[in-house]
Design an enzyme around this catalytic site. Structure first.
Site, PDB file in Angstrom:
ATOM      1  N   SER A 188      20.811 -23.282 -27.259  1.00 28.20           N
ATOM      2  CA  SER A 188      20.194 -24.080 -26.202  1.00 28.20           C
ATOM      3  C   SER A 188      21.239 -25.036 -25.633  1.00 28.20           C
ATOM      4  O   SER A 188      22.352 -25.133 -26.152  1.00 28.20           O
ATOM      5  CB  SER A 188      19.005 -24.864 -26.767  1.00 28.20           C
ATOM      6  OG  SER A 188      19.400 -25.558 -27.929  1.00 28.20           O
ATOM      7  N   LEU A 189      20.900 -25.733 -24.571  1.00 24.55           N
ATOM      8  CA  LEU A 189      21.833 -26.649 -23.919  1.00 24.55           C
ATOM      9  C   LEU A 189      21.556 -28.085 -24.339  1.00 24.55           C
ATOM     10  O   LEU A 189      20.423 -28.453 -24.623  1.00 24.55           O
ATOM     11  CB  LEU A 189      21.694 -26.554 -22.395  1.00 24.55           C
ATOM     12  CG  LEU A 189      22.012 -25.210 -21.740  1.00 24.55           C
ATOM     13  CD1 LEU A 189      21.761 -25.299 -20.243  1.00 24.55           C
ATOM     14  CD2 LEU A 189      23.452 -24.803 -22.002  1.00 24.55           C
ATOM     15  N   ARG A 200      14.535 -15.542 -27.935  1.00 23.43           N
ATOM     16  CA  ARG A 200      15.573 -16.387 -28.531  1.00 23.43           C
ATOM     17  C   ARG A 200      15.291 -16.673 -30.000  1.00 23.43           C
ATOM     18  O   ARG A 200      16.191 -16.674 -30.821  1.00 23.43           O
ATOM     19  CB  ARG A 200      15.677 -17.708 -27.763  1.00 23.43           C
ATOM     20  CG  ARG A 200      16.616 -18.712 -28.463  1.00 23.43           C
ATOM     21  CD  ARG A 200      16.569 -20.084 -27.824  1.00 23.43           C
ATOM     22  NE  ARG A 200      17.474 -20.145 -26.692  1.00 23.43           N
ATOM     23  CZ  ARG A 200      17.229 -20.797 -25.575  1.00 23.43           C
ATOM     24  NH1 ARG A 200      16.082 -21.414 -25.426  1.00 23.43           N
ATOM     25  NH2 ARG A 200      18.107 -20.829 -24.596  1.00 23.43           N
ATOM     26  N   LYS A 238      16.959 -25.334 -13.508  1.00 20.43           N
ATOM     27  CA  LYS A 238      16.628 -25.093 -14.915  1.00 20.43           C
ATOM     28  C   LYS A 238      15.191 -24.571 -14.978  1.00 20.43           C
ATOM     29  O   LYS A 238      14.239 -25.334 -14.843  1.00 20.43           O
ATOM     30  CB  LYS A 238      16.764 -26.363 -15.749  1.00 20.43           C
ATOM     31  CG  LYS A 238      16.554 -26.100 -17.235  1.00 20.43           C
ATOM     32  CD  LYS A 238      16.729 -27.340 -18.057  1.00 20.43           C
ATOM     33  CE  LYS A 238      16.556 -26.993 -19.533  1.00 20.43           C
ATOM     34  NZ  LYS A 238      15.236 -26.418 -19.842  1.00 20.43           N
ATOM     35  N   GLU A 263      15.613 -15.699 -18.096  1.00 20.88           N
ATOM     36  CA  GLU A 263      14.356 -16.409 -18.319  1.00 20.88           C
ATOM     37  C   GLU A 263      13.185 -15.592 -17.779  1.00 20.88           C
ATOM     38  O   GLU A 263      13.260 -15.026 -16.684  1.00 20.88           O
ATOM     39  CB  GLU A 263      14.419 -17.750 -17.592  1.00 20.88           C
ATOM     40  CG  GLU A 263      13.481 -18.786 -18.128  1.00 20.88           C
ATOM     41  CD  GLU A 263      14.119 -19.661 -19.205  1.00 20.88           C
ATOM     42  OE1 GLU A 263      13.463 -20.608 -19.647  1.00 20.88           O
ATOM     43  OE2 GLU A 263      15.269 -19.380 -19.609  1.00 20.88           O
ATOM     44  N   CYS A 292       3.783 -47.309 -48.123  1.00 20.84           N
ATOM     45  CA  CYS A 292       3.713 -45.985 -47.494  1.00 20.84           C
ATOM     46  C   CYS A 292       2.247 -45.571 -47.359  1.00 20.84           C
ATOM     47  O   CYS A 292       1.491 -45.669 -48.336  1.00 20.84           O
ATOM     48  CB  CYS A 292       4.474 -44.971 -48.346  1.00 20.84           C
ATOM     49  SG  CYS A 292       4.237 -43.255 -47.813  1.00 20.84           S
ATOM     50  N   CYS A 300       1.951 -42.333 -50.116  1.00 17.06           N
ATOM     51  CA  CYS A 300       2.122 -42.461 -51.577  1.00 17.06           C
ATOM     52  C   CYS A 300       2.057 -43.909 -52.062  1.00 17.06           C
ATOM     53  O   CYS A 300       2.129 -44.152 -53.272  1.00 17.06           O
ATOM     54  CB  CYS A 300       3.443 -41.832 -52.013  1.00 17.06           C
ATOM     55  SG  CYS A 300       4.895 -42.809 -51.550  1.00 17.06           S
ATOM     56  N   CYS A 340      10.028 -44.954 -46.398  1.00 18.25           N
ATOM     57  CA  CYS A 340       9.340 -44.965 -47.686  1.00 18.25           C
ATOM     58  C   CYS A 340      10.370 -44.650 -48.763  1.00 18.25           C
ATOM     59  O   CYS A 340      11.170 -43.723 -48.615  1.00 18.25           O
ATOM     60  CB  CYS A 340       8.234 -43.917 -47.688  1.00 18.25           C
ATOM     61  SG  CYS A 340       7.674 -43.433 -49.333  1.00 18.25           S
ATOM     62  N   SER A 367       0.827  -1.213   0.000  1.00 17.19           N
ATOM     63  CA  SER A 367       0.000   0.000   0.000  1.00 17.19           C
ATOM     64  C   SER A 367       0.859   1.260   0.000  1.00 17.19           C
ATOM     65  O   SER A 367       0.536   2.252  -0.676  1.00 17.19           O
ATOM     66  CB  SER A 367      -0.933   0.002   1.213  1.00 17.19           C
ATOM     67  OG  SER A 367      -0.174  -0.080   2.416  1.00 17.19           O
TER      68      SER A 367
END
EC number: 6.5.1.2
Length: 670
Positions: A84-85, A139, A118, A176, A411, A414, A429, A36
């Protein structure tokens, strides 16, 4: 109107107090006044600035909210890629990571790691110039993100002006953005009452909030930011250790997660992991593992990067959350390279806050090893808390009519033959680029930026062209007519002209780009450049035997077999000849003559005046050199352009040769 000195002084005092309370609340977690009282100070500042608008500065606490909605997010190029890791999921994988590092550094004894939770949020880059926030970017794909500056300014934990005066001229702080669990639950409750969309989990909520085109909507979302890494740095030397970087952040008013710990050796990392597994639910936000980083920045620079991840850091993921459900059907998906993958269609079940109705069975070896059948009750988990997968069936619950699935002989798309080579887990395929499923993904790949770079040919348009039968094989791209394009929904004259211009422009390419664009299994852009450099002519490559291909450095037996099979498939050979007949061409690759570039490794930092980054890298490769994205002790030269980033500082620290653009151009001519 002249601002009375007394008023100016009060405004500055209020800003200082509000920023200080933000610092104590978000960074120190030690608020000294109730909400407040904070609100009273904020409202007083708002009233004074409204009366004396000439006193308003961009870094004033009141300027977090109020920007007009955007039409689109502008792209942002990351000078240093936001990589990225790599992940590990067990103790064995973590010990292997530690062993690789010590072997690379020729060290027997343990050394310091920094362990941290993480965070399961959205990666964000904050750029500060002389202490003032000038840009925030997502990113994206690691190389190009989106400018979300206006939205980020509304996040109260992100300082608009860094504290103190010991900050560098330019610094990029990476971290992050999260939505705490409590804020997430409250947001969903209120959204449900209003009949608005709710989010499945806090990560989706954070991502959706950060990417609102209207910053005023973002301002209402309970987001928080934590810093964990420096990208660009100018006007200040890097400290000795990563933990010193985190101390900088705290001094500058950047929140840092409190559960970070410096440990000695991999045993300390394992202890930290076990502790967090037990306490993760007590944390105010979601985490999905721990991140382990080498503490020494000097050692980080020596280790460098591999592909799209640093060698000096790893993510050790928590065991995935699991639930039971029933397999309704097992269907088959066909990927870009023809891989036929079994997919389980499930009774929908919520796993880690996400409704799962489909789960991968990876390949047929996995399907038979797990013995999953239609009708089975199975355990489903989100691997790495992200990708749904079937762990296995509960045999006690198997119905008598549960069906065993066989590898399809044809497939599903096709109807070409499906083969599963001995020793391989994946069935494929053989329809090649004539398979509709492969065609869809192949066109997307063929037209992508690193391939033939057809601007404007996006995923939705590709789907539409195939659906309307305007493209029946990959050569159909170069047979599109303006009248057919303009007949499509939302495709006017100008859009059609722009697309046809981009298609025409793409005909002039290079042999490495063309080879990469063909989507041969295992041939990325680096391998494509290697093949072009070795054979110089496409005809010679197409006639090459498996033995000849295996003699090339970095081409293993599997890649050699895939390349050979691709070029000796009649449909593919016809397609390539048709593309060339339609005008796709490239300058002949010249044999590499002895030069100062041949055999050397280069890294670029900053902008070059006469060449784009990609053009410079292609010239290096054509001259027999190698272009990489990160500096390590194996780097021979760092090419320094305008406004160089931290690669420049790392190169200086490692004693690597620095050359400017002029010197680089001279090397090219040598």
């Amino acid at each position: 109107m002249e601002v009375p000195a007394k008023i100016q002084k009060r405004i500055e005092r209020l800003r200082h107090e509000i920023n200080d309370h933000n610092y104590r609340y978000y960074v120190l977690s030690q608020p000294t006044i109730p909400d407040s009282v904070y609100d009273e100070l904020f409202h007083e500042l708002e009233k004074l600035e409204k009366k004396y608008p000439e006193t308003i500065t961009p870094s004033s606490p009141t300027q977090r909210v109020g920007a007009e909605p955007l039409k689109v997010f502008e792209p942002v190029h990351h000078e240093i890629p936001m990589l990225s890791l790599d992940n590990v999921f067990d103790e064995k994988g973590l010990r292997a990571f530690d062993k690789r590092i010590r072997q690379r550094l020729k060290l027997d004894k343990p050394f310091e790691y920094v362990c941290e939770p993480k965070m399961d949020g959205v990666a964000l880059s904050l750029l500060y110039e002389n202490g003032e926030l000038i840009r925030a970017a997502t990113r994206g794909d690691g190389y190009t993100g989106e400018n979300v500056t206006q939205n980020t300014r509304t996040i109260a934990s992100v300082p608009l002006q860094l504290r103190g005066n010991d900050y560098p001229e330019l610094v990029e702080i990476r971290g992050e953005v999260l939505m705490p669990r409590e804020g997430f639950a409250k947001f969903n409750r209120e959204a449900e009452k209003r009949g608005d969309k709710t989010f499945a989990n806090p990560r989706n909520a954070a991502s959706g909030s950060l990417r609102q085109l209207d910053p005023r909507i973002t301002a209402k979302r309970p987001l928080i930011f934590y810093g964990y890494l420096i990208g660009l740095l100018k006007g200040k030397d890097f400290p000795k250790n990563h933990c010193d970087v985190l101390k900088w952040f705290k001094d500058w008013g950047i929140p840092v997660i409190s559960e970070i710990k410096v440990v000695g050796g991999i045993e300390g990392c394992l202890d930290y992991y076990e502790h967090l597994v037990k306490t993760r639910e007590k944390m105010p936000f979601d985490i999905d593992g721990i991140v382990i980083k080498v503490n020494s920045l000097q050692v980080q620079a020596e280790l460098g990067f591999v592909s799209r991840a640093p060698r000096w850091a790893i993510a050790y993921k928590f065991p995935a959350q699991e639930k039971m459900t029933v397999v309704k059907a097992i269907e088959f998906q066909v990927g870009r390279t023809g891989a036929v993958t079994p997919v389980a269609r499930l009774e929908p079940v919520s796993v880690s806050g996400v409704t799962v109705s489909n789960a991968t069975l990876h390949n047929f070896d996995e399907l038979y090893r797990k013995d999953v059948r239609v009708g089975d009750t199975v355990i489903v988990r989100r691997a790495g808390d992200v990708i749904p997968e079937v762990v296995g069936p509960i045999l006690a619950k198997r119905p008598k009519k549960a069906k065993l699935i066989k590898i399809p002989s044809r497939c599903p798309v096709c109807h070409a033959e499906v083969i599963k080579p001995e020793g391989e887990a994946v069935a494929r395929c053989v329809g090649g680029l004539y398979c509709r499923a492969q065609l869809r993904e192949s066109i997307k790949h063929f037209s992508s930026r690193r391939a033939l770079d057809i601007e404007g040919l996006g995923d939705k348009l590709v789907e539409l062209f195939i659906q309307e039968k305007l493209i029946k094989d990959i050569t159909g791209i170069y047979q599109l007519k303006k009248s057919a394009i303009t007949a499509l929904p939302r495709m006017g004259e100008k859009s059609a002209e722009n697309l046809l211009t981009a298609i025409e422009k793409s005909k002039k390419t290079t042999l490495p780009r063309f080879l990469y664009a063909l989507g041969i299994r295992g041939v990325g852009d680096t391998t494509a450049r290697t093949l072009a450099r070795h054979f110089h002519e496409l005809d010679l490559l197409m006639k090459a035997s498996i033995e000849t291909l295996q003699e090339i450095r970095d081409i293993g037996p599997v890649a050699a077999e895939n390349i050979h099979a691709f070029f000796h498939q009649k449909n593919n050979a016809e397609l390539i000849n048709k593309l060339i007949h339609l005008g796709v061409h490239w300058p002949q690759e010249k044999a590499v003559v002895k030069s100062e570039i041949a055999g050397k490794t280069f890294v670029l930092t900053g902008a070059l005046k006469s060449l784009t980054r990609e053009e410079a890298e292609e010239k290096i490769e054509r001259s027999g050199g190698k272009a990489t994205s990160s500096v390590s002790k194996n780097t021979d030269y760092v090419i320094v352009g305008e406004n160089p980033g931290s690669k420049y500082e790392k190169a200086k620290a490692l004693g690597i040769s620095l050359i400017d653009e002029e010197a680089f151009l001279k090397l090219l001519k040598s």
